[in-house]
Scaffold this motif. Structure first.
Motif, PDB file in Angstrom:
ATOM      1  N   TYR A   1       3.838   5.571  -5.649  1.00 34.64           N
ATOM      2  CA  TYR A   1       3.706   5.631  -7.108  1.00 34.64           C
ATOM      3  C   TYR A   1       2.857   6.812  -7.538  1.00 34.64           C
ATOM      4  O   TYR A   1       3.244   7.586  -8.424  1.00 34.64           O
ATOM      5  CB  TYR A   1       3.104   4.317  -7.634  1.00 34.64           C
ATOM      6  N   ILE A   2       1.692   6.950  -6.920  1.00 38.26           N
ATOM      7  CA  ILE A   2       0.804   8.047  -7.309  1.00 38.26           C
ATOM      8  C   ILE A   2       1.469   9.392  -7.021  1.00 38.26           C
ATOM      9  O   ILE A   2       1.506  10.281  -7.872  1.00 38.26           O
ATOM     10  CB  ILE A   2      -0.551   7.958  -6.573  1.00 38.26           C
TER      11      ILE A   2
ATOM     12  N   ILE B   1      -7.322   9.821 -10.853  1.00 36.53           N
ATOM     13  CA  ILE B   1      -5.867   9.765 -10.648  1.00 36.53           C
ATOM     14  C   ILE B   1      -5.150   9.531 -11.982  1.00 36.53           C
ATOM     15  O   ILE B   1      -4.156  10.172 -12.293  1.00 36.53           O
ATOM     16  CB  ILE B   1      -5.497   8.631  -9.655  1.00 36.53           C
TER      17      ILE B   1
ATOM     18  N   ILE C   1      -2.274  11.813 -13.704  1.00 33.38           N
ATOM     19  CA  ILE C   1      -0.938  11.326 -14.026  1.00 33.38           C
ATOM     20  C   ILE C   1      -0.654  11.525 -15.512  1.00 33.38           C
ATOM     21  O   ILE C   1       0.412  12.008 -15.898  1.00 33.38           O
ATOM     22  CB  ILE C   1      -0.788   9.834 -13.636  1.00 33.38           C
TER      23      ILE C   1
ATOM     24  N   THR D   1     -14.557   3.689  -6.485  1.00 31.42           N
ATOM     25  CA  THR D   1     -13.171   3.325  -6.762  1.00 31.42           C
ATOM     26  C   THR D   1     -12.822   3.560  -8.230  1.00 31.42           C
ATOM     27  O   THR D   1     -11.786   4.156  -8.529  1.00 31.42           O
ATOM     28  CB  THR D   1     -12.912   1.864  -6.365  1.00 31.42           C
TER      29      THR D   1
ATOM     30  N   GLU E   1       0.230  -0.486 -14.182  1.00 30.95           N
ATOM     31  CA  GLU E   1       1.098  -0.337 -13.022  1.00 30.95           C
ATOM     32  C   GLU E   1       0.301   0.065 -11.781  1.00 30.95           C
ATOM     33  O   GLU E   1       0.508  -0.457 -10.684  1.00 30.95           O
ATOM     34  CB  GLU E   1       2.190   0.699 -13.316  1.00 30.95           C
ATOM     35  N   LEU E   2      -0.616   0.983 -11.981  1.00 36.28           N
ATOM     36  CA  LEU E   2      -1.449   1.453 -10.871  1.00 36.28           C
ATOM     37  C   LEU E   2      -2.225   0.286 -10.258  1.00 36.28           C
ATOM     38  O   LEU E   2      -2.278   0.109  -9.042  1.00 36.28           O
ATOM     39  CB  LEU E   2      -2.419   2.531 -11.382  1.00 36.28           C
TER      40      LEU E   2
ATOM     41  N   SER F   1     -12.275   7.112  -8.820  1.00 40.95           N
ATOM     42  CA  SER F   1     -11.001   7.581  -8.291  1.00 40.95           C
ATOM     43  C   SER F   1      -9.851   7.161  -9.181  1.00 40.95           C
ATOM     44  O   SER F   1      -8.917   7.927  -9.420  1.00 40.95           O
ATOM     45  CB  SER F   1     -10.782   7.042  -6.873  1.00 40.95           C
ATOM     46  N   ILE F   2      -9.912   5.931  -9.686  1.00 44.25           N
ATOM     47  CA  ILE F   2      -8.882   5.464 -10.609  1.00 44.25           C
ATOM     48  C   ILE F   2      -8.846   6.381 -11.826  1.00 44.25           C
ATOM     49  O   ILE F   2      -7.793   6.845 -12.257  1.00 44.25           O
ATOM     50  CB  ILE F   2      -9.153   4.010 -11.067  1.00 44.25           C
TER      51      ILE F   2
ATOM     52  N   LEU G   1      -8.638   4.701  -3.243  1.00 42.25           N
ATOM     53  CA  LEU G   1      -7.859   3.595  -3.811  1.00 42.25           C
ATOM     54  C   LEU G   1      -7.225   2.769  -2.690  1.00 42.25           C
ATOM     55  O   LEU G   1      -7.231   1.538  -2.727  1.00 42.25           O
ATOM     56  CB  LEU G   1      -6.770   4.108  -4.747  1.00 42.25           C
TER      57      LEU G   1
ATOM     58  N   LYS H   1       0.026  -1.952  -8.304  1.00 44.54           N
ATOM     59  CA  LYS H   1       0.356  -1.356  -7.017  1.00 44.54           C
ATOM     60  C   LYS H   1      -0.819  -1.455  -6.045  1.00 44.54           C
ATOM     61  O   LYS H   1      -0.655  -1.490  -4.834  1.00 44.54           O
ATOM     62  CB  LYS H   1       0.767   0.108  -7.210  1.00 44.54           C
ATOM     63  N   MET H   2      -2.004  -1.470  -6.612  1.00 42.55           N
ATOM     64  CA  MET H   2      -3.193  -1.627  -5.772  1.00 42.55           C
ATOM     65  C   MET H   2      -3.408  -3.085  -5.373  1.00 42.55           C
ATOM     66  O   MET H   2      -4.349  -3.404  -4.660  1.00 42.55           O
ATOM     67  CB  MET H   2      -4.445  -1.132  -6.519  1.00 42.55           C
ATOM     68  N   GLU H   3      -2.545  -3.919  -5.867  1.00 40.11           N
ATOM     69  CA  GLU H   3      -2.646  -5.357  -5.639  1.00 40.11           C
ATOM     70  C   GLU H   3      -3.885  -5.989  -6.263  1.00 40.11           C
ATOM     71  O   GLU H   3      -4.454  -6.941  -5.747  1.00 40.11           O
ATOM     72  CB  GLU H   3      -2.565  -5.676  -4.135  1.00 40.11           C
TER      73      GLU H   3
ATOM     74  N   MET I   1       0.823  -1.210   0.000  1.00 45.69           N
ATOM     75  CA  MET I   1       0.000   0.000   0.000  1.00 45.69           C
ATOM     76  C   MET I   1       0.853   1.253   0.000  1.00 45.69           C
ATOM     77  O   MET I   1       0.485   2.258  -0.593  1.00 45.69           O
ATOM     78  CB  MET I   1      -0.904  -0.001   1.234  1.00 45.69           C
TER      79      MET I   1
ATOM     80  N   LEU J   1       1.809   1.970  -3.454  1.00 45.16           N
ATOM     81  CA  LEU J   1       0.746   2.610  -4.222  1.00 45.16           C
ATOM     82  C   LEU J   1       0.789   4.117  -4.026  1.00 45.16           C
ATOM     83  O   LEU J   1       0.777   4.892  -4.989  1.00 45.16           O
ATOM     84  CB  LEU J   1      -0.620   2.056  -3.787  1.00 45.16           C
TER      85      LEU J   1
END
Lengths: 76, 302
Positions: free
Chosen positions: A7-8, B185, B189, B178, B139-140, B181-182, A58, B143-145, A1, A4
């Motif tokens: 990264y952002i 973001i 980016i 969610t 990638e995002l 939000s993705i 997120l 990272k969020m698994e 986490m 994450l």
């Protein structure tokens, strides 16, 4: 986490090298602390805190995978 | 400008403008309107004043004045434009409209706001940017698994991303929070990484379509309810694109009206019968007594 958030944050700020994150876990709450360069604070918070809110949701989604709660603190 | 001036009066500036359009038989866009006196409903209906405007019929103009300086909306009545009292909310009138200036060419009201970029500026999104979007989103999600399949395709300046896989439920979130939000973001980016103008949207599974269908259905159902008993119905907390869906589907139904109320990103939508419940949705402070004559002393206390 933490990754994450890192990264952002690094993707949004002007000084990615100054992005720092730390994670503390307590009971079922994961707290991620984020600090960025002073000038970049606005970028990670966003208008009306919108960016911060999006990051939090997120995080919340990720945390919910393991039935945890999350917190994102942006520290100066 | 070959001009002939006409003066009109009305209860409010809006009424005067309407009268002017009717009398001169010209669309409002072609009128150059100068507000001489703004009407005032007075305090408790006591000091009433009529609105007075002077209009000139413009020749068809092609070169429009660029965005006029926006003067902070002051609560002073002299600075109120007619539109703002019509919509009832301060915000709706304040964006992208000239105000505070005495001359108010009505040309730049609605159309002006939508056309942010002139046609010729539309350059299709480059393949590199599409690849970039794909890469960042993958990638995002990693990272969020929630590693998932990401499909990206573009059309003009639109780039659509579709996320599929075993985590769709997590990635949609409650009421799509969610995925929104993705999307937000990701837009940020991408905007940072490329100067290209990209209209980006993110979907998880078929969420967007399903949500749209659901909203349409709900809107129509509520509209029926309103028609039955005349009571105003509310859909709470919708984001701009969701509100758009609701307004669009109700637009052609002449028996009912819909409007958004509230502050911030999420507003609620009221569905109501025109005539009856207009005052319900209006914020109290802005309750102008536009209709009806005589003493409305009690009215503005709401």
């Amino acid at each position: 986490m933490e990754q994450l958030v890192t990264y952002i944050a690094t993707s949004l700020v002007d000084s990615p090298d100054q992005v720092r994150t730390t994670t503390t876990e307590e009971d079922d709450t994961v707290t991620v602390e984020l600090s960025v360069a002073q000038e970049d604070l606005g970028k990670v918070i966003g208008k009306q805190g919108r960016t911060a809110r999006a990051m939090r949701s997120l995080l919340a989604a990720t945390a919910s995978k393991t039935d945890k709660k999350s917190r994102l603190d942006i520290v100066e | 400008m070959a001009d002939k001036k006409f003066e009109f009066t009305g209860k409010e500036v809006a009424d005067a403008i309407k009268l002017a359009c009717e009398k001169l038989d010209v669309p409002q866009e072609r009128l150059d309107i100068e507000v001489l006196e703004t009407g005032s409903s007075g305090i408790f209906g006591l000091i009433r004043k009529k609105a007075k405007i002077s209009v000139t019929v413009k020749e068809e103009e092609t070169d429009e004045v660029p965005v006029e300086p926006q003067v902070e909306a002051e609560p002073k009545k002299n600075f109120r434009k007619p539109e703002s009292s019509k919509t009832g909310t301060k915000k709706a009138g304040g964006r992208g409209r000239s105000r505070g200036t005495e001359k108010a060419p009505a040309t730049e009201s609605v159309e002006k706001r939508d056309t942010v970029v002139p046609e010729e500026d539309i350059v299709p999104v480059s393949a590199e940017s599409v690849a970039l979007v794909q890469e960042v989103l993958v990638e995002l999600l990693e990272k969020m698994e929630f590693p998932s399949t990401v499909e990206v395709f573009s059309e003009g300046i639109d780039v659509f991303c579709k996320i599929t896989g075993e985590y769709e439920e997590y990635l949609t979130g409650q009421d799509g929070r969610t995925v929104d939000s993705i999307q937000y973001i990701l837009r940020k980016i991408i905007a940072k990484k490329t100067p290209e103008r990209i209209k980006l949207s993110v979907d998880v599974g078929n969420y967007r379509d399903e949500r749209e269908e659901e909203l349409k259905q709900k809107a129509v159902e509520l509209a029926e309810l309103v028609k039955d008993d005349g009571k105003t119905q509310v859909i709470p907390a919708l984001n701009p694109s969701e509100r758009r869906v609701v307004h669009m589907v109700l637009q052609d139904d002449k028996e009912i009206r819909s409007r958004s109320v509230g502050d911030g990103l999420f507003k609620k939508i009221l569905i109501y019968k025109p005539g009856k419940s207009k005052a319900d949705g209006r914020r109290k402070g802005f309750n102008k007594t536009r209709r009806g004559k005589g003493n409305r002393a009690g009215n503005s206390q709401g």
